[in-house]
Design an enzyme around this catalytic site. Structure first.
Site, short mmCIF file in Angstrom:
data_model
loop_
_atom_site.label_atom_id
_atom_site.label_comp_id
_atom_site.label_asym_id
_atom_site.label_seq_id
_atom_site.Cartn_x
_atom_site.Cartn_y
_atom_site.Cartn_z
N HIS A 72 0.88 -1.17 -0.10
CA HIS A 72 -0.08 -0.23 0.06
C HIS A 72 0.87 1.30 -0.16
O HIS A 72 1.98 1.20 0.84
CB HIS A 72 -0.85 0.07 1.16
CG HIS A 72 -1.86 -1.02 1.14
ND1 HIS A 72 -2.90 -1.09 2.28
CD2 HIS A 72 -2.31 -1.98 0.23
CE1 HIS A 72 -3.75 -2.07 2.02
NE2 HIS A 72 -3.41 -2.70 0.68
N TYR A 198 -8.89 4.97 8.22
CA TYR A 198 -9.07 5.08 9.61
C TYR A 198 -10.18 6.20 9.69
O TYR A 198 -9.88 7.23 9.05
CB TYR A 198 -7.85 5.70 10.26
CG TYR A 198 -6.46 4.71 10.39
CD1 TYR A 198 -5.86 4.35 9.20
CD2 TYR A 198 -6.27 4.37 11.42
CE1 TYR A 198 -4.91 3.34 9.40
CE2 TYR A 198 -5.22 3.25 11.84
CZ TYR A 198 -4.74 2.80 10.70
OH TYR A 198 -3.64 2.04 11.00
N PRO A 289 -2.90 -0.68 19.06
CA PRO A 289 -2.81 -1.13 17.72
C PRO A 289 -2.92 -0.12 16.70
O PRO A 289 -2.79 -0.27 15.60
CB PRO A 289 -3.85 -2.32 17.42
CG PRO A 289 -4.68 -2.33 18.57
CD PRO A 289 -4.21 -1.75 19.94
N LYS A 293 2.04 -0.72 15.16
CA LYS A 293 3.37 -0.86 15.85
C LYS A 293 3.76 -1.98 16.60
O LYS A 293 4.82 -2.47 16.63
CB LYS A 293 3.51 0.47 16.58
CG LYS A 293 3.72 1.68 16.09
CD LYS A 293 4.95 1.68 14.98
CE LYS A 293 4.65 2.67 13.82
NZ LYS A 293 4.91 2.02 12.58
N TYR A 378 4.47 5.98 10.68
CA TYR A 378 3.56 4.84 10.32
C TYR A 378 4.32 3.92 9.56
O TYR A 378 4.11 2.68 9.62
CB TYR A 378 2.13 5.35 9.69
CG TYR A 378 1.20 4.44 9.29
CD1 TYR A 378 1.21 3.33 8.67
CD2 TYR A 378 0.09 4.28 10.23
CE1 TYR A 378 0.50 2.41 8.34
CE2 TYR A 378 -0.70 3.27 10.22
CZ TYR A 378 -0.62 2.22 8.95
OH TYR A 378 -1.63 1.29 9.16
P1 FAS Z 1 3.36 -12.71 21.43
O1 FAS Z 1 2.33 -12.30 22.47
O2 FAS Z 1 2.88 -12.82 19.83
O3 FAS Z 1 3.94 -14.07 21.82
C1 FAS Z 1 4.42 -14.22 23.00
C2 FAS Z 1 4.40 -15.94 23.04
O4 FAS Z 1 4.73 -16.29 24.29
C3 FAS Z 1 2.96 -16.66 22.90
O5 FAS Z 1 3.14 -17.49 21.91
C4 FAS Z 1 2.52 -17.30 24.01
O6 FAS Z 1 1.83 -18.23 24.08
C5 FAS Z 1 4.07 -17.36 24.82
N1 FAS Z 1 4.01 -17.64 26.16
C6 FAS Z 1 3.39 -16.67 27.25
N2 FAS Z 1 3.38 -17.21 28.26
C7 FAS Z 1 4.48 -18.02 28.25
C8 FAS Z 1 5.08 -19.11 29.30
N3 FAS Z 1 4.88 -19.04 30.71
N4 FAS Z 1 6.06 -19.92 28.63
C9 FAS Z 1 6.23 -20.07 27.33
N5 FAS Z 1 5.78 -19.39 26.38
C10 FAS Z 1 4.78 -18.23 26.93
N6 FAS Z 1 -0.42 -5.48 16.78
C11 FAS Z 1 -0.52 -4.79 15.48
O7 FAS Z 1 0.35 -4.21 15.06
N7 FAS Z 1 -1.78 -4.93 14.89
C12 FAS Z 1 -2.84 -5.37 15.50
O8 FAS Z 1 -4.00 -5.26 15.12
C13 FAS Z 1 -2.74 -6.19 16.59
N8 FAS Z 1 -3.78 -6.66 17.23
C14 FAS Z 1 -3.44 -7.40 18.57
C15 FAS Z 1 -4.54 -8.26 19.19
C16 FAS Z 1 -4.14 -9.00 20.26
C17 FAS Z 1 -5.28 -9.82 21.03
C18 FAS Z 1 -3.06 -8.92 20.86
C19 FAS Z 1 -2.97 -9.56 22.36
C20 FAS Z 1 -2.07 -8.19 20.20
C21 FAS Z 1 -2.06 -7.51 19.02
N9 FAS Z 1 -1.18 -6.74 18.36
C22 FAS Z 1 -1.37 -6.05 17.17
C23 FAS Z 1 -0.02 -6.76 18.96
C24 FAS Z 1 0.69 -8.28 18.46
O9 FAS Z 1 0.80 -8.35 17.02
C25 FAS Z 1 2.11 -8.15 19.26
O10 FAS Z 1 2.87 -7.00 18.80
C26 FAS Z 1 2.92 -9.32 18.48
O11 FAS Z 1 2.17 -10.46 18.86
C27 FAS Z 1 4.14 -9.35 19.51
O12 FAS Z 1 4.87 -10.30 19.25
P2 FAS Z 1 5.46 -11.14 20.41
O13 FAS Z 1 6.25 -10.28 21.22
O14 FAS Z 1 6.20 -12.37 19.75
O15 FAS Z 1 4.47 -11.52 21.42
C1 PHB Z 2 -4.87 -4.97 10.89
O1 PHB Z 2 -4.94 -5.86 11.76
O2 PHB Z 2 -4.82 -5.07 9.59
C2 PHB Z 2 -4.47 -3.64 11.41
C3 PHB Z 2 -4.43 -3.40 12.76
C4 PHB Z 2 -4.12 -2.03 13.30
C5 PHB Z 2 -3.73 -1.14 12.40
C6 PHB Z 2 -3.37 -1.46 11.14
C7 PHB Z 2 -3.65 -2.52 10.50
O3 PHB Z 2 -3.12 0.07 12.75
#
Ligand code: FAS
Ligand code: PHB
Length: 383
Positions: A72, A198, A289, A293, A378
């Protein structure tokens, strides 16, 4: 077992760190609480910064990304009666790419399988020991056997709810809870827009995102304690059509395949290193989110940490000693930007607050310098 780096958590941060270290000949062991299928199935981030795309390509993870990723030029900002496109390529020379976190996780798991680095899924009772001396991680594996991994370094990539952060005794925490949450929706319908929308609206924020030419992703601002049971598919489509409305434009509807309420918070813990324990990704910081980032910041942490640990294993601790301070500079920049986007676009406060938000939106779409500041943040200030 003995290895050089034991990594707690196999989300994108843990998987990517293991991959990057493996490319440098550094052994690692991953210990993950969930099954690989559960990790892959989590619907989370979707938007990749230019630097994230470049990094993934440079380490052999660009094949599917280059075919299925949707590049994009920018985003649309909208409020009732107005919709404006910000072209990041024109403004800062960088594009962004839609490629779901689930896809990145799949690509990383395939790469790890090929490399043959051990990974323990479905681990329980995971505990970190002696992180300032000779670190080890103990856990019970999927077969119920007690395991211990001795390592030179332990890295906490275990997200917001993991144990690693708690192993840093003197950590300082900064936190902000927002008076709203996101209702996330995945739908089998072609996107009704070429790039993300947005939208500020008196009823609350809405976003039109996507995952592929046939799958759309939407978000609606809801109350922080919203009950998902209150949101029928019809109510979701009606709210999206209202908040995203624009003359001459139609929102296509389809089958909703997933919906969930996502909490919104800003959270930073410092330091991101304690002895031989390092933190990366959501284990150290959470951003709302709105600025896309979360995942990109986890990638930036891991790219920095992989370089630091590689140099350290080769005798130079300069980068490792500076890791926490260096990583936190980007963490705070992204925390500010995510807070700024969230504060500008989400309906909260009174009518005076609404006028301030609309004034900020009008400034951002009408001033090259204001638009450039958004585009620079961004699309990702270069790693
Ligand atoms: P993660 O949380 O992805 O991974 C951590 C891992 O550690 C998991 O697999 C977990 O099972 C494991 N773990 C936890 N406790 C443990 C233990 N005791 N022993 C062993 N393993 C354990 N970011 C965006 O940019 N856009 C979004 O729309 C967006 N939506 C999101 C929605 C949700 C519900 C959440 C929670 C986050 C969202 N995020 C979003 C942010 C997300 O993308 C995170 O930034 C990304 O997953 C970060 O990756 P990790 O640091 O690997 O953490
Ligand atoms: C997405 O999940 O596509 C997403 C979420 C948050 C953003 C942008 C994209 O700010």
């Amino acid at each position: 077992m003995r290895t050089q780096v034991v990594i707690v958590g196999a989300g994108p941060a843990g998987l990517l760190l293991s991959h990057l270290l493996g490319l440098e000949g550094i052994d690692s062991v991953l210990v993950e609480r969930q099954t690989a299928e559960h990790v892959q199935a989590r619907i989370r981030a979707g938007m990749l910064e230019a630097g994230t795309v470049e990094l993934l390509r440079s380490v052999g993870l660009g094949a599917r990304l280059d075919v299925e990723g949707m590049e994009h030029r920018g985003i649309h900002l909208q409020w009732p009666g107005e919709r404006h496109h910000l072209d990041f390529v024109d403004l800062v020379g960088r594009s962004v790419t839609i490629y779901g976190q689930t896809e990145i996780t799949k690509d990383l798991m395939v790469a790890r399988e090929k490399a043959g680095h051990p990974a323990y899924y479905s681990a329980s009772d995971v505990a970190l020991h002696d992180v300032t001396g000779s670190p080890s991680v103990t856990f019970v594996d999927a077969d119920g056997a007690a395991q211990r991994v001795d390592a030179d370094v332990v890295v906490g990539c275990d997200g917001f709810h993991g144990p690693s952060r708690l192993s840093i005794p003197s950590s300082q925490v900064w936190e902000r809870a927002y008076p709203f949450a996101w209702l996330g929706v995945l739908a089998d319908v072609a996107p009704s827009a070429d790039e993300l929308i947005y939208a500020w609206h008196p009823d609350g924020f809405a976003m039109h995102s996507m995952r592929s030419p046939r799958v759309s992703r939407f978000y609606l601002q809801v109350a922080p304690d919203e009950d998902i049971a209150e949101w029928s598919d019809d109510r979701i489509w009606t709210a999206l059509a209202t908040r995203l409305a624009f003359s001459g434009w139609t929102l296509e509807t389809g089958t909703i395949t997933e919906k969930s309420v996502l909490p919104m918070r800003s959270f930073v813990t410092t330091p991101m290193r304690h002895g031989n324990l390092y933190l990366a990704g959501d284990a150290a910081h959470i951003v709302p989110p709105t600025g896309a980032k979360g995942l990109n910041l986890a990638v930036a942490d891991v790219a920095l940490l992989a370089r630091a640990l590689t140099a350290s294993f080769r005798g130079d601790d300069t980068l490792a000693d500076a890791y926490s301070e260096t990583a936190l500079q980007r963490v705070w920049r992204c925390t500010h930007f995510s807070w700024w986007m969230t504060s500008m676009l989400h309906r909260h406060g009174d009518d005076f607050d609404a006028q301030l938000q609309l004034a900020q939106l009008r400034r951002t779409v009408s001033s090259v310098s204001a638009a450039t500041e958004l585009a620079d943040n961004y699309s990702g200030i270069p790693l």
